[in-house]
Design an enzyme around this catalytic site. Structure first.
Site, PDB file in Angstrom:
ATOM      1  N   ARG A  59       0.877  -1.201   0.024  1.00 16.00           N
ATOM      2  CA  ARG A  59      -0.014   0.062   0.021  1.00 16.00           C
ATOM      3  C   ARG A  59       0.856   1.212  -0.110  1.00 16.00           C
ATOM      4  O   ARG A  59       0.343   2.195  -0.120  1.00 16.00           O
ATOM      5  CB  ARG A  59      -0.925   0.000   1.246  1.00 16.00           C
ATOM      6  CG  ARG A  59      -1.870   1.215   1.476  1.00 16.00           C
ATOM      7  CD  ARG A  59      -3.131   0.964   1.965  1.00 16.00           C
ATOM      8  NE  ARG A  59      -3.071  -0.025   3.216  1.00 16.00           N
ATOM      9  CZ  ARG A  59      -2.323   0.300   4.487  1.00 16.00           C
ATOM     10  NH1 ARG A  59      -2.391   1.384   4.802  1.00 16.00           N
ATOM     11  NH2 ARG A  59      -2.613  -0.614   5.363  1.00 16.00           N
ATOM     12  N   TYR A 110     -16.129  19.842 -12.297  1.00 18.50           N
ATOM     13  CA  TYR A 110     -16.320  18.294 -12.249  1.00 18.50           C
ATOM     14  C   TYR A 110     -17.431  17.835 -11.362  1.00 18.50           C
ATOM     15  O   TYR A 110     -17.101  18.144 -10.074  1.00 18.50           O
ATOM     16  CB  TYR A 110     -14.944  17.430 -12.292  1.00 18.50           C
ATOM     17  CG  TYR A 110     -15.509  15.970 -12.307  1.00 18.50           C
ATOM     18  CD1 TYR A 110     -15.829  15.420 -13.572  1.00 18.50           C
ATOM     19  CD2 TYR A 110     -15.279  15.136 -11.366  1.00 18.50           C
ATOM     20  CE1 TYR A 110     -16.347  14.053 -13.566  1.00 18.50           C
ATOM     21  CE2 TYR A 110     -15.473  13.873 -11.391  1.00 18.50           C
ATOM     22  CZ  TYR A 110     -16.243  13.056 -12.500  1.00 18.50           C
ATOM     23  OH  TYR A 110     -16.585  12.008 -12.466  1.00 18.50           O
ATOM     24  N   ASP A 180      -7.035  21.367 -11.409  1.00 21.39           N
ATOM     25  CA  ASP A 180      -7.550  20.188 -12.199  1.00 21.39           C
ATOM     26  C   ASP A 180      -7.172  20.526 -13.431  1.00 21.39           C
ATOM     27  O   ASP A 180      -7.801  21.243 -14.092  1.00 21.39           O
ATOM     28  CB  ASP A 180      -9.108  19.788 -11.707  1.00 21.39           C
ATOM     29  CG  ASP A 180      -9.153  18.457 -12.282  1.00 21.39           C
ATOM     30  OD1 ASP A 180      -8.748  18.191 -13.629  1.00 21.39           O
ATOM     31  OD2 ASP A 180     -10.392  18.154 -11.892  1.00 21.39           O
ATOM     32  N   LYS A 205      -8.542   9.682 -18.238  1.00 19.63           N
ATOM     33  CA  LYS A 205      -8.860  10.142 -19.584  1.00 19.63           C
ATOM     34  C   LYS A 205      -7.736  10.398 -20.448  1.00 19.63           C
ATOM     35  O   LYS A 205      -7.502   9.226 -20.953  1.00 19.63           O
ATOM     36  CB  LYS A 205      -9.421  11.804 -19.202  1.00 19.63           C
ATOM     37  CG  LYS A 205     -10.509  11.824 -17.876  1.00 19.63           C
ATOM     38  CD  LYS A 205     -11.627  11.145 -18.140  1.00 19.63           C
ATOM     39  CE  LYS A 205     -12.696  11.094 -17.202  1.00 19.63           C
ATOM     40  NZ  LYS A 205     -12.753  12.270 -16.233  1.00 19.63           N
TER      41      LYS A 205
HETATM   42  C1  LIG Z   1     -13.150  12.536 -14.931  1.00 20.33           C
HETATM   43  C2  LIG Z   1     -12.985  13.683 -13.958  1.00 20.33           C
HETATM   44  C3  LIG Z   1     -12.267  13.525 -12.848  1.00 20.33           C
HETATM   45  C4  LIG Z   1     -12.443  12.120 -11.957  1.00 20.33           C
HETATM   46  O1  LIG Z   1     -11.759  11.384 -12.416  1.00 20.33           O
HETATM   47  P1  LIG Z   1     -12.100   9.583 -12.404  1.00 20.33           P
HETATM   48  O2  LIG Z   1     -10.681   9.090 -12.920  1.00 20.33           O
HETATM   49  O3  LIG Z   1     -13.082   9.427 -13.185  1.00 20.33           O
HETATM   50  O4  LIG Z   1     -12.428   9.470 -10.800  1.00 20.33           O
HETATM   51  C5  LIG Z   1     -11.898  14.658 -12.047  1.00 20.33           C
HETATM   52  N1  LIG Z   1     -11.917  15.829 -12.856  1.00 20.33           N
HETATM   53  C6  LIG Z   1     -12.225  15.980 -14.301  1.00 20.33           C
HETATM   54  C7  LIG Z   1     -11.834  17.325 -14.850  1.00 20.33           C
HETATM   55  C8  LIG Z   1     -12.594  14.943 -14.841  1.00 20.33           C
HETATM   56  O5  LIG Z   1     -12.851  15.184 -16.058  1.00 20.33           O
END
Ligand SMILES: *Cc1c(COP(=O)(O)O)cnc(C)c1O
Length: 387
Positions: A59, A110, A180, A205
């Site tokens: 972990r 998000y 982000d 993504k």
């Molecule tokens: C998809 C997304 C997240 C969350 O990510 P996951 O891998 O789905 O948990 C956070 N911020 C943005 C801008 C996103 O598009």
């Protein structure tokens, strides 16, 4: 492995496209594998008298995660930590706000992050100031006395552009800032270099790029911040799977190519959609008419491959999506496949997002095929509407 930030000790600054291909590989020795091994381990052998090595337990760390972290850290110019998902990374970052603390959050961000912050507000009395990230004065005045300023750039799904250099440099050393940067990727903007303290990525993504893995990352430079988020990952056990770490690193190798192809498609499609009679509005910073255009041009190395269109209402948007043949109707983005969805179909999506808004993640297919599918579906949607 090589230290983060340099692909080779004697060549300190290579281009991001080169770093994406080469960072996070094992040392180049005869017969060494070119790629990092996928290491499945729940624990590591200890030693006497030291007790345990640097890793200690599954972990706490894993060589395959380390390879990915080294590559992403080199691209963003900081030290990276991988998590089970973008949301696991988001929760770890939100832990930086103490009980009763103040959080500045984009009014459009998000929806999962907005939900996580609202949960902390309910449980821990967090006070949230929701701001328009495109309004720099509003962000800066809300930041006064805040514990964390959370930025998202460009925002999901409204594609708003924040003035990251002005906001981050103004708050530097006073308030912790997080960006982000999922929509931009380190190939289009590097928030740490602009003065941010933490960068968040949903590696699910663009990094993965093939819609086959969940993973998140936080990147920071400040040792104290890094220590805190590392402790949270250990404690929460929000660690990535080893295979996922490998897949995301594999995806990262082609990110520059995929992003360039998708972005070229997105630029043309945005122009064409903007002059289509059924489309009421296109949100894409690459359009000179977009409110975020000048700012994005100054900050970003490209406008990315995400855009949102607004159709008359939910029924028109749903008819449009149902009529598509090639574009994939799914929630996610940043894959090689062109994908779209009407965001308000989710109860969690914020009510200020228009009902007819369709977020489009443009992929790398041939432009002509993408456009042909869009126009036939828009035609069908408009005939449903006028019928
Ligand atoms: C998809 C997304 C997240 C969350 O990510 P996951 O891998 O789905 O948990 C956070 N911020 C943005 C801008 C996103 O598009």
């Amino acid at each position: 492995m090589n230290p983060p930030g340099s692909v080779h000790p004697r060549v300190p600054s290579r281009h991001p496209a080169t770093i994406a291909v080469h960072a996070g590989r094992p040392a180049t020795e005869p017969d060494a594998p070119l790629n990092p091994p996928v290491v499945f381990a729940s624990t590591y052998v200890g030693s006497i008298p030291a007790g345990q090595g640097e890793r200690g337990y599954g972990r706490y760390g894993n060589p395959t995660w380390s390879a990915l972290e080294e590559a992403v850290g080199a691209l963003e110019g900081g030290t990276a930590l991988a998590y089970a998902s973008g949301m696991a990374a988001a929760h770890a970052a939100l832990e930086l706000v103490p009980v009763g603390g103040r959080l500045v959050l984009p009014r459009h961000c998000y929806s999962g992050v907005a939900g996580a912050a609202a949960g902390r507000a309910d449980r821990d009395g967090l006070r949230i100031a929701a701001v328009d990230v495109a309004d720099t004065d509003q962000v800066l005045s809300a930041a006064d006395g805040a514990d964390l300023v959370w930025l998202e750039a460009p925002t999901n799904p409204m594609i708003e552009v924040a003035d990251l250099p002005t906001i981050c440099s103004a708050l530097r050393g006073r308030v912790t800032t997080l960006v982000d940067s999922t929509f931009a990727t380190p190939l289009r903007q590097r928030p740490l270099a602009l003065g941010a303290d933490i960068v968040l990525h949903s590696g699910t993504k663009f990094f993965s790029g093939h819609s086959d893995a969940l993973l998140g990352l936080l990147i920071a430079n400040d040792p104290e911040i890094f220590r805190k988020i590392e402790v949270t990952r250990r404690s929460q056990g929000s660690t990535p799977g080893t295979m996922e770490a490998y897949l995301v690193l594999r995806g990262l190798r082609t990110l520059p190519l995929r992003l360039a192809a998708a972005e070229a498609n997105a630029g043309v499609l945005a122009e064409r959609l903007a002059s289509h009679p059924v489309v009421q509005r296109v949100r894409y910073p690459g359009l000179t008419t977009d409110p975020g255009h000048r700012r994005a041009k100054a900050i970003m190395a490209g406008f990315g491959s995400l855009l949102s269109i607004e159709l008359a209402d939910a029924a028109t948007a749903d008819a449009f999506i149902a009529a598509l043949d090639l574009w994939v109707f799914a929630t996610s983005l940043g894959g090689v496949e062109s994908m779209l969805e009407r965001r308000r179909r989710w109860a969690e999506e914020l009510p200020t997002v228009p009902e007819g808004l369709v977020r489009m993640s443009v992929g790398v297919e041939h432009l002509d095929d993408l456009w042909a599918d869009l126009t036939q579906a828009l035609d069908q949607a408009s005939s449903v509407r006028s019928a």
